[in-house]
Design a protein around this motif. Sequence first.
Motif, PDB file in Angstrom:
ATOM      1  N   GLY A  70       0.806  -1.211   0.000  1.00 48.90           N
ATOM      2  CA  GLY A  70       0.000   0.000   0.000  1.00 48.90           C
ATOM      3  C   GLY A  70       0.843   1.267   0.000  1.00 48.90           C
ATOM      4  N   GLU A  71       0.143   2.383  -0.087  1.00 50.24           N
ATOM      5  CA  GLU A  71       0.761   3.713  -0.017  1.00 50.24           C
ATOM      6  C   GLU A  71       1.780   3.955  -1.123  1.00 50.24           C
ATOM      7  OE1 GLU A  71      -0.083   6.485   1.702  1.00 50.24           O
ATOM      8  OE2 GLU A  71      -1.826   5.238   2.125  1.00 50.24           O
ATOM      9  N   VAL A  72       1.518   3.345  -2.293  1.00 50.10           N
ATOM     10  CA  VAL A  72       2.342   3.619  -3.477  1.00 50.10           C
ATOM     11  C   VAL A  72       1.453   4.331  -4.501  1.00 50.10           C
ATOM     12  CG1 VAL A  72       3.598   2.606  -5.423  1.00 50.10           C
ATOM     13  CG2 VAL A  72       3.900   1.682  -3.104  1.00 50.10           C
ATOM     14  N   TYR A  73       1.899   5.477  -4.978  1.00 48.14           N
ATOM     15  CA  TYR A  73       1.142   6.283  -5.941  1.00 48.14           C
ATOM     16  C   TYR A  73       1.976   6.442  -7.209  1.00 48.14           C
ATOM     17  CZ  TYR A  73      -1.510   7.219  -1.747  1.00 48.14           C
ATOM     18  OH  TYR A  73      -2.255   7.063  -0.614  1.00 48.14           O
ATOM     19  N   ARG A  74       1.270   6.588  -8.343  1.00 49.29           N
ATOM     20  CA  ARG A  74       2.006   6.682  -9.618  1.00 49.29           C
ATOM     21  C   ARG A  74       1.779   8.036 -10.265  1.00 49.29           C
ATOM     22  NH1 ARG A  74       4.679   3.167 -11.296  1.00 49.29           N
ATOM     23  NH2 ARG A  74       3.496   1.549 -10.235  1.00 49.29           N
ATOM     24  N   ALA A  75       2.881   8.688 -10.615  1.00 50.10           N
ATOM     25  CA  ALA A  75       2.810  10.003 -11.251  1.00 50.10           C
ATOM     26  C   ALA A  75       3.181   9.882 -12.728  1.00 50.10           C
ATOM     27  CB  ALA A  75       3.768  10.969 -10.548  1.00 50.10           C
ATOM     28  N   PRO A  76       2.698  10.837 -13.546  1.00 53.39           N
ATOM     29  CA  PRO A  76       3.058  10.821 -14.971  1.00 53.39           C
ATOM     30  C   PRO A  76       4.505  11.263 -15.180  1.00 53.39           C
ATOM     31  CG  PRO A  76       1.625  12.685 -14.485  1.00 53.39           C
ATOM     32  CD  PRO A  76       1.745  11.904 -13.211  1.00 53.39           C
ATOM     33  N   LEU A  77       5.131  10.652 -16.186  1.00 46.86           N
ATOM     34  CA  LEU A  77       6.546  10.899 -16.479  1.00 46.86           C
ATOM     35  C   LEU A  77       6.672  11.986 -17.554  1.00 46.86           C
ATOM     36  CD1 LEU A  77       9.409   9.523 -15.955  1.00 46.86           C
ATOM     37  CD2 LEU A  77       8.969   8.230 -18.046  1.00 46.86           C
TER      38      LEU A  77
ATOM     39  N   ALA B  44      13.234  20.059 -11.591  1.00 46.44           N
ATOM     40  CA  ALA B  44      12.018  20.638 -10.999  1.00 46.44           C
ATOM     41  C   ALA B  44      11.421  19.686  -9.958  1.00 46.44           C
ATOM     42  CB  ALA B  44      10.989  20.934 -12.100  1.00 46.44           C
ATOM     43  N   VAL B  45      11.457  18.392 -10.234  1.00 50.08           N
ATOM     44  CA  VAL B  45      10.930  17.420  -9.264  1.00 50.08           C
ATOM     45  C   VAL B  45      11.813  17.405  -8.013  1.00 50.08           C
ATOM     46  CG1 VAL B  45      10.461  14.965  -8.855  1.00 50.08           C
ATOM     47  CG2 VAL B  45       9.795  16.011 -11.030  1.00 50.08           C
ATOM     48  N   VAL B  46      13.134  17.450  -8.212  1.00 52.05           N
ATOM     49  CA  VAL B  46      14.048  17.464  -7.060  1.00 52.05           C
ATOM     50  C   VAL B  46      13.802  18.715  -6.212  1.00 52.05           C
ATOM     51  CG1 VAL B  46      16.475  17.637  -6.342  1.00 52.05           C
ATOM     52  CG2 VAL B  46      15.826  16.067  -8.180  1.00 52.05           C
ATOM     53  N   ASP B  47      13.656  19.870  -6.865  1.00 53.20           N
ATOM     54  CA  ASP B  47      13.431  21.121  -6.116  1.00 53.20           C
ATOM     55  C   ASP B  47      12.152  21.031  -5.298  1.00 53.20           C
ATOM     56  OD1 ASP B  47      15.711  22.165  -7.179  1.00 53.20           O
ATOM     57  OD2 ASP B  47      14.702  23.490  -8.628  1.00 53.20           O
ATOM     58  N   TRP B  48      11.112  20.473  -5.903  1.00 54.03           N
ATOM     59  CA  TRP B  48       9.836  20.356  -5.185  1.00 54.03           C
ATOM     60  C   TRP B  48      10.004  19.420  -3.978  1.00 54.03           C
ATOM     61  CZ3 TRP B  48       6.555  16.404  -3.835  1.00 54.03           C
ATOM     62  CH2 TRP B  48       5.319  16.801  -3.315  1.00 54.03           C
ATOM     63  N   CYS B  49      10.697  18.326  -4.167  1.00 55.40           N
ATOM     64  CA  CYS B  49      10.930  17.394  -3.046  1.00 55.40           C
ATOM     65  C   CYS B  49      11.657  18.111  -1.907  1.00 55.40           C
ATOM     66  CB  CYS B  49      11.755  16.187  -3.508  1.00 55.40           C
ATOM     67  SG  CYS B  49      10.834  15.019  -4.520  1.00 55.40           S
TER      68      CYS B  49
ATOM     69  N   ALA C 124       5.895  18.870 -17.910  1.00 52.35           N
ATOM     70  CA  ALA C 124       5.740  17.508 -17.391  1.00 52.35           C
ATOM     71  C   ALA C 124       5.941  17.481 -15.880  1.00 52.35           C
ATOM     72  CB  ALA C 124       6.727  16.571 -18.090  1.00 52.35           C
ATOM     73  N   ALA C 125       6.871  18.295 -15.377  1.00 54.48           N
ATOM     74  CA  ALA C 125       7.105  18.347 -13.925  1.00 54.48           C
ATOM     75  C   ALA C 125       5.888  18.937 -13.218  1.00 54.48           C
ATOM     76  CB  ALA C 125       8.357  19.163 -13.620  1.00 54.48           C
ATOM     77  N   ALA C 126       5.311  19.981 -13.797  1.00 62.95           N
ATOM     78  CA  ALA C 126       4.133  20.600 -13.178  1.00 62.95           C
ATOM     79  C   ALA C 126       2.984  19.596 -13.090  1.00 62.95           C
ATOM     80  CB  ALA C 126       3.704  21.839 -13.984  1.00 62.95           C
ATOM     81  N   ARG C 127       2.835  18.785 -14.130  1.00 57.29           N
ATOM     82  CA  ARG C 127       1.783  17.766 -14.144  1.00 57.29           C
ATOM     83  C   ARG C 127       2.010  16.734 -13.030  1.00 57.29           C
ATOM     84  NH1 ARG C 127       1.136  14.115 -19.546  1.00 57.29           N
ATOM     85  NH2 ARG C 127       3.211  13.477 -18.881  1.00 57.29           N
ATOM     86  N   ALA C 128       3.269  16.294 -12.870  1.00 60.89           N
ATOM     87  CA  ALA C 128       3.581  15.305 -11.826  1.00 60.89           C
ATOM     88  C   ALA C 128       3.419  15.915 -10.429  1.00 60.89           C
ATOM     89  CB  ALA C 128       5.001  14.776 -12.012  1.00 60.89           C
ATOM     90  N   ILE C 129       3.876  17.148 -10.279  1.00 66.41           N
ATOM     91  CA  ILE C 129       3.819  17.802  -8.965  1.00 66.41           C
ATOM     92  C   ILE C 129       2.364  18.036  -8.556  1.00 66.41           C
ATOM     93  CG2 ILE C 129       4.320  19.994  -7.788  1.00 66.41           C
ATOM     94  CD1 ILE C 129       7.051  19.931  -9.402  1.00 66.41           C
ATOM     95  N   SER C 130       1.530  18.411  -9.527  1.00 61.76           N
ATOM     96  CA  SER C 130       0.114  18.611  -9.217  1.00 61.76           C
ATOM     97  C   SER C 130      -0.489  17.318  -8.672  1.00 61.76           C
ATOM     98  CB  SER C 130      -0.622  19.063 -10.484  1.00 61.76           C
ATOM     99  OG  SER C 130      -2.013  18.971 -10.286  1.00 61.76           O
ATOM    100  N   LEU C 131      -0.162  16.178  -9.293  1.00 67.95           N
ATOM    101  CA  LEU C 131      -0.688  14.902  -8.797  1.00 67.95           C
ATOM    102  C   LEU C 131      -0.195  14.644  -7.367  1.00 67.95           C
ATOM    103  CD1 LEU C 131      -1.171  11.552 -10.501  1.00 67.95           C
ATOM    104  CD2 LEU C 131       0.221  11.603  -8.427  1.00 67.95           C
ATOM    105  N   MET C 132       1.076  14.915  -7.133  1.00 65.37           N
ATOM    106  CA  MET C 132       1.623  14.654  -5.793  1.00 65.37           C
ATOM    107  C   MET C 132       0.949  15.542  -4.756  1.00 65.37           C
ATOM    108  SD  MET C 132       5.632  13.761  -6.477  1.00 65.37           S
ATOM    109  CE  MET C 132       6.220  15.115  -7.474  1.00 65.37           C
TER     110      MET C 132
ATOM    111  N   ASP D 287      14.578  18.107 -20.749  1.00 65.78           N
ATOM    112  CA  ASP D 287      15.416  18.961 -19.897  1.00 65.78           C
ATOM    113  C   ASP D 287      14.549  19.705 -18.899  1.00 65.78           C
ATOM    114  OD1 ASP D 287      17.753  18.239 -21.076  1.00 65.78           O
ATOM    115  OD2 ASP D 287      17.883  19.996 -22.392  1.00 65.78           O
ATOM    116  N   GLY D 288      15.018  19.758 -17.677  1.00 67.08           N
ATOM    117  CA  GLY D 288      14.325  20.528 -16.649  1.00 67.08           C
ATOM    118  C   GLY D 288      13.341  19.713 -15.837  1.00 67.08           C
ATOM    119  N   PHE D 289      12.937  18.547 -16.345  1.00 71.05           N
ATOM    120  CA  PHE D 289      11.949  17.747 -15.617  1.00 71.05           C
ATOM    121  C   PHE D 289      12.502  17.288 -14.264  1.00 71.05           C
ATOM    122  CE2 PHE D 289      10.287  13.460 -14.596  1.00 71.05           C
ATOM    123  CZ  PHE D 289       8.951  13.769 -14.407  1.00 71.05           C
TER     124      PHE D 289
END
Length: 452
Positions: free
Chosen positions: A192-199, A253-258, A212-220, A248-250
């Motif tokens: 459990g507690e596993v979620y899938r984000a778009p790549l 952006a995910v690392v910065d959000w984390c 693409a990062a904004a799309r993944a971050i919104s899901l998170m 590039d940049g994906f």
Amino acid sequence: MSIVETSVAAPLGGPTLPQERRLVTAIPGPRSQELLDRKAVAVAAGVAHTVPVHAVAAGGGVVVDADGNSLIDLGSGIAVVTIGNAHPAVVAAVQAQAAQFTHTCFMISPYDSYVAVAEALNRVTPGDHAKKSALFNSGAEAVENAVKIARKHTGRQAVVAFDHGYHGRTNLTMALTAKSMPYKSGFGPFAGEVYRAPLSYPFRDGLTGAEAAARAISLMEKQVGADNLAAVIIEPIQGEGGFIVPADGFLPAVVDWCRANGVVFIADEIQTGFARTGAMFASELFGIVPDLITTAKGIAGGLPLAGVTGRAEIMDAAHAGGLGGTYGGNPVACAAAVAAIEAFEAEDLSARARAVGDILVSRLSALRAQDARIGEVRGRGAMVAAEFVVAGTTEPDAALASAVAKACIAEGVIVLTCGTYSNVIRFLPPLSIPDALLHEGLDVVAAALAAN
Ligand code: PLZ
């Protein structure tokens, strides 16, 4: 009579093998077929194989079978023997350590080679912060432990993995892995507690890295909530999923959000690590510094070993006795890893991976220019793939990828397929392959494509 007794005298492995493609029987030959018949009776059907030969020796850029066929190796046993099969330094280290002692259990009485591997991992992984490592037996086990550590450190439970991701075959890692068939189908329930984000998959989504990062971050943010999220785990370049290089940049952006949200960023570099992509770790290519990094495959030149390396304060979150395993960091595997990591640095294998990659990309791009069924050629360093589609579309053509791979194998060239849609042929040659042999292998690929 056993196949071993009936085999031709096994040639010496490693760099002493003639570096040639040589077919003396059909593939499989009679001795390999004898083994395959025994395998079908003795080995569980779930453990399949794609190259029907009985290997007796390997080294440089070839695998030799029991019938005396010499096949060009463009797969490295799935990105494992990056430094070359039976590399002499690894063979010597294994022999010396095995003669000294084979096991004490590091949790009972520690030994030097484990500590030396930890020191080397702390040194060669990205980032100059204080790091610590822990060793395990397989990639999946390293991923499991990275998640345990991230949960203990954050006091949170959720984990986000990505579309097309592959992280292993154990229960938690099946949950993290995206593709159902063959990895997960019928094997649930999953953790459990596993979620899938778009790549970010530029060939298919047409998005910039930022989009693409904004799309993944919104899901998170909306479906998980940062306060619940222990870790994000991602392969910097998806391996089994199709050698997908994010825009590039994906990743930054995910690392910065984390980092802004106290989420542990785990780079799964089990397939991309150790010079494969033309850098020691693929994270370097994207300018990111992961909090934790999982390694395996290339680390020990073919011996089973895996690691989790990361920020010392995160790695130390688990209580004494909370991490381990009977065999984790076995002394023979650790001795091999010390020798292999030395070879990666001494032989500048990142530079060699870039040179191999230049050959792969230029040859495959030339093929693509003449054949619209190759939708994209992509990758970094010696991790390159061709994605097959119905000409003029992005519709995956799995049948073509499979037919081309089978034709290559029949002609004595080992290639592997991958991809969520099974329509990708990936090239992961050992870096010890001579250039001429690599070219010959690619000639065979070109002929197989033309014939299908
Ligand atoms: N993470 C990124 O590539 C293993 C699997 C082949 P293990 N990939 C090859 C198969 O069909 O089983 C892999 C990987 C990434 C984790 C793993 C898992 O590593 O050593 O196979 O457990």
